[in-house]
Design a protein around this motif. Structure first.
Motif, mmCIF file in Angstrom:
data_model
loop_
_atom_site.group_PDB
_atom_site.id
_atom_site.type_symbol
_atom_site.label_atom_id
_atom_site.label_comp_id
_atom_site.label_asym_id
_atom_site.label_seq_id
_atom_site.Cartn_x
_atom_site.Cartn_y
_atom_site.Cartn_z
ATOM 1 N N ARG A 142 -3.136 1.190 4.408
ATOM 2 C CA ARG A 142 -3.801 0.747 3.190
ATOM 3 C C ARG A 142 -4.138 1.971 2.339
ATOM 4 N NH1 ARG A 142 -8.608 -1.390 6.835
ATOM 5 N NH2 ARG A 142 -9.474 0.591 7.566
ATOM 6 N N PRO A 143 -4.237 1.816 1.019
ATOM 7 C CA PRO A 143 -4.579 2.949 0.145
ATOM 8 C C PRO A 143 -5.986 3.445 0.416
ATOM 9 C CG PRO A 143 -4.582 0.887 -1.092
ATOM 10 C CD PRO A 143 -3.997 0.576 0.256
ATOM 11 N N ARG A 144 -6.201 4.725 0.168
ATOM 12 C CA ARG A 144 -7.472 5.332 0.524
ATOM 13 C C ARG A 144 -8.528 5.167 -0.564
ATOM 14 N NH1 ARG A 144 -9.277 8.519 4.490
ATOM 15 N NH2 ARG A 144 -10.957 9.997 4.079
ATOM 16 N N THR A 170 1.246 4.067 -3.546
ATOM 17 C CA THR A 170 0.594 3.542 -2.343
ATOM 18 C C THR A 170 -0.695 2.786 -2.648
ATOM 19 O OG1 THR A 170 -0.330 5.772 -2.019
ATOM 20 C CG2 THR A 170 1.592 5.174 -0.704
ATOM 21 N N GLY A 171 -0.995 2.593 -3.933
ATOM 22 C CA GLY A 171 -2.115 1.741 -4.310
ATOM 23 C C GLY A 171 -3.396 2.463 -4.649
ATOM 24 N N ASN A 172 -3.333 3.785 -4.740
ATOM 25 C CA ASN A 172 -4.508 4.556 -5.121
ATOM 26 C C ASN A 172 -4.589 4.717 -6.636
ATOM 27 O OD1 ASN A 172 -5.396 5.683 -2.314
ATOM 28 N ND2 ASN A 172 -3.196 6.068 -2.426
ATOM 29 N N THR A 173 -5.728 5.150 -7.107
ATOM 30 C CA THR A 173 -5.875 5.551 -8.501
ATOM 31 C C THR A 173 -6.125 7.059 -8.543
ATOM 32 O OG1 THR A 173 -8.227 4.956 -8.393
ATOM 33 C CG2 THR A 173 -6.707 3.318 -9.290
ATOM 34 N N PHE A 474 0.021 10.949 3.257
ATOM 35 C CA PHE A 474 -1.296 11.516 2.976
ATOM 36 C C PHE A 474 -2.189 10.543 2.211
ATOM 37 C CE2 PHE A 474 -4.014 13.580 -0.212
ATOM 38 C CZ PHE A 474 -4.933 14.192 0.633
ATOM 39 N N PHE A 475 -1.601 9.768 1.327
ATOM 40 C CA PHE A 475 -2.405 8.975 0.401
ATOM 41 C C PHE A 475 -2.837 7.624 0.959
ATOM 42 C CE2 PHE A 475 0.116 11.903 -2.134
ATOM 43 C CZ PHE A 475 -0.889 12.541 -2.839
ATOM 44 N N THR A 476 -2.638 7.418 2.243
ATOM 45 C CA THR A 476 -3.065 6.158 2.842
ATOM 46 C C THR A 476 -3.869 6.419 4.120
ATOM 47 O OG1 THR A 476 -1.023 6.001 4.138
ATOM 48 C CG2 THR A 476 -1.039 4.908 1.999
ATOM 49 N N ASP A 477 -4.543 5.394 4.565
ATOM 50 C CA ASP A 477 -5.191 5.384 5.875
ATOM 51 C C ASP A 477 -4.411 4.415 6.757
ATOM 52 O OD1 ASP A 477 -7.276 7.127 5.286
ATOM 53 O OD2 ASP A 477 -8.457 5.530 4.376
ATOM 54 N N SER A 478 -4.137 4.839 7.971
ATOM 55 C CA SER A 478 -3.526 3.951 8.955
ATOM 56 C C SER A 478 -4.645 3.291 9.763
ATOM 57 C CB SER A 478 -2.607 4.732 9.891
ATOM 58 O OG SER A 478 -1.530 5.285 9.168
#
Length: 483
Positions: A142-144, A170-173, A474-478
């Protein structure tokens, strides 16, 4: 005249709106310091806070959009970006100092990153199944959240796009801060990209590195920081981000060694690769060759051939098609490299071989121009060997055996890139296992042509993880999902 400034001059972007500032800093052409290319706004702390708030609000909805929607918008952005590339090449040369060839390559790579990103996302985002007979377990992503991207002045285009594009996909801003010495082209290009996305997905704040950086590092709503720049600034970011435990990707300084083995082929092709490895972008590349270690049996031949290669260099305004190396980007760096060169020349037994030729004698003093130099007779303890010189000057040192070469190469706090020059690939691999660097090249010292690839530096050269997916990881959390 301000009428000649790009329309982006003096502005910043928050929540889809471009604002003008009364507090401005001039952007100077390093090849003609009398020319003001444009201006950059000096944002206030309140401006920065508003940009972060806008990004945080936009994240709530953007993070829930489908991969298909994000990818489709990004493909539209790539189409718009490609249309304006040609008209931005000269602006990039004028504010950065690169040659026309270097500038065009950088801008076209940005289009490539933007266009290929959606294809990478589709495969990478898939759920990973770790289930066994006892339990169903999945790894999902999911995006961080709000991501700060802070760019350097030396190669702002590619280094920015390699972070902003995967962050948004990846869904971040994003809250983006360009360097004050070279902000205009990257802002022109990101304006086209940002206009394709909902307001607040991409925000741009400009100004003081300390003010903007400190605010982004301390703001609780910023969840990740992707920074490219000096090691000292990177250390400051680590300290300032510690209180809120932000996720960090840091591409920092380098002092890359090249090791020339006794069987190295010093033909024209390899010497040209070595020249480019040292002098690409006037040596203002963190992963450029900064030190060369040559076996005693090859030393004299190597220095003679490298000097001959350096003699081919034509230094001048990057707008001229005959120029093969442009100026240093800014006054501070120009003074640093020149003063380092002068101090080095005063050391006992040191010889500074200056080569190349000036494109234009009359306009030489109008810009931050330097002819390339080779330093011989220097010791490992010398300042020019220990520091990241970040300019067109390189020390060449002899060594007697492999063990000495490895020890000398590893004798630094940096560990970004390195290269081994030998006809024996197996020996190159054996050396690579012992060289402390994030990536080691064999018979070359260049960039990764596949823009998906990223390898962090070791030691004080970086903080991130290698990836095959253009930085998406990098830009997401697993997270694990189990039942």
């Amino acid at each position: 005249m301000k009428s000649n400034f790009p329309s982006i001059s003096g502005k910043y972007l928050i929540n889809g709106e471009w604002y003008e500032s009364k507090n401005l800093k001039e952007v100077i052409n390093p090849a003609d310091i009398k020319e003001v290319v444009g201006e950059i706004a000096l944002c206030s702390q309140n401006d920065i806070s508003q940009a972060v708030d806008a990004a945080a609000d936009a994240f709530k909805k953007w993070s829930q959009t489908s991969i298909e929607e994000r990818s489709n918008i990004m493909r539209q952005a790539a189409d718009k970006l490609e249309v304006i590339i040609k008209e931005n090449i000269s602006l990039f040369v004028r504010e950065n100092g690169k040659t026309l060839v270097e500038a065009k390559k950088d801008l076209m790579r940005c289009v490539e990153i933007t266009r290929k990103g959606p294809d990478l996302l589709k495969d990478w985002w898939k759920t990973i199944d770790l289930s066994d007979e006892h339990q169903k377990v999945q790894v999902r992503r999911r995006p961080r959240g709000v991501t700060a991207v802070i760019a350097p002045w030396n190669s702002p285009m590619v280094l920015t796009f390699k972070r902003v594009i995967p962050a948004v996909l990846t869904g971040n801003t994003v809250v983006f801060k360009p360097a004050t010495d070279c902000p205009l082209t990257i802002m022109n290009c990101l304006r086209e990209v940002a206009a394709c996305f909902p307001p607040g997905v991409i925000n741009i704040v400009t100004g003081s590195g300390r003010l903007v950086g400190d605010e982004l590092c301390s703001n609780k709503k910023v969840k990740a920081i992707a920074f490219v720049g000096s090691t000292e600034t990177g250390k400051t970011i680590i300290k300032n981000a510690a209180n809120t435990v932000k996720k960090l990707s840091l591409e920092l300084g380098g002092n890359d060694p090249a090791i020339i083995l006794p069987d190295a082929n010093l033909d024209k092709e390899n010497m040209q690769k070595l020249r480019l490895g040292v002098l690409r972008a006037s040596g203002q590349v963190c992963s450029a060759i900064k030190r060369i270690y040559v076996h005693n049996s090859k030393y004299d031949e190597f220095v003679t051939k490298l000097e001959k290669e350096f003699q081919r260099v034509i230094v001048g305004n990057g707008m001229h098609p005959d120029t093969t190396m442009g100026p240093i980007n800014n006054e501070a760096q120009f003074k640093f490299v020149n003063e380092l060169k002068e101090r080095t020349a005063q050391e006992d037994g040191v010889n500074v071989l200056t080569a190349g030729r000036k494109l234009n004698d009359e306009s030489w003093n109008d810009g931050y121009f330097m002819l390339p130099s080779i330093v011989t007779g220097v010791k490992q303890e010398s300042e020019i060997v220990r520091l990241e010189q970040f300019g067109p000057i390189v020390p060449v040192l002899p060594y007697s055996d492999i063990e000495e070469a490895i020890n000398l190469a590893n004798d630094t706090e940096f560990g970004l890139r390195a290269s081994v020059w030998t006809e024996d690939e197996n020996q190159a691999i054996q050396l690579a296992e012992r060289i402390e660097a994030g990536a080691i090249f064999h018979n070359n010292h260049t960039i990764f042509k596949d823009l998906r690839l990223d390898f962090p530096g070791l030691k004080e050269s970086g903080l991130s993880t290698e990836t095959f997916y253009g930085g998406l990881e990098f830009f997401t959390d697993s997270y694990g999902f189990a039942n």
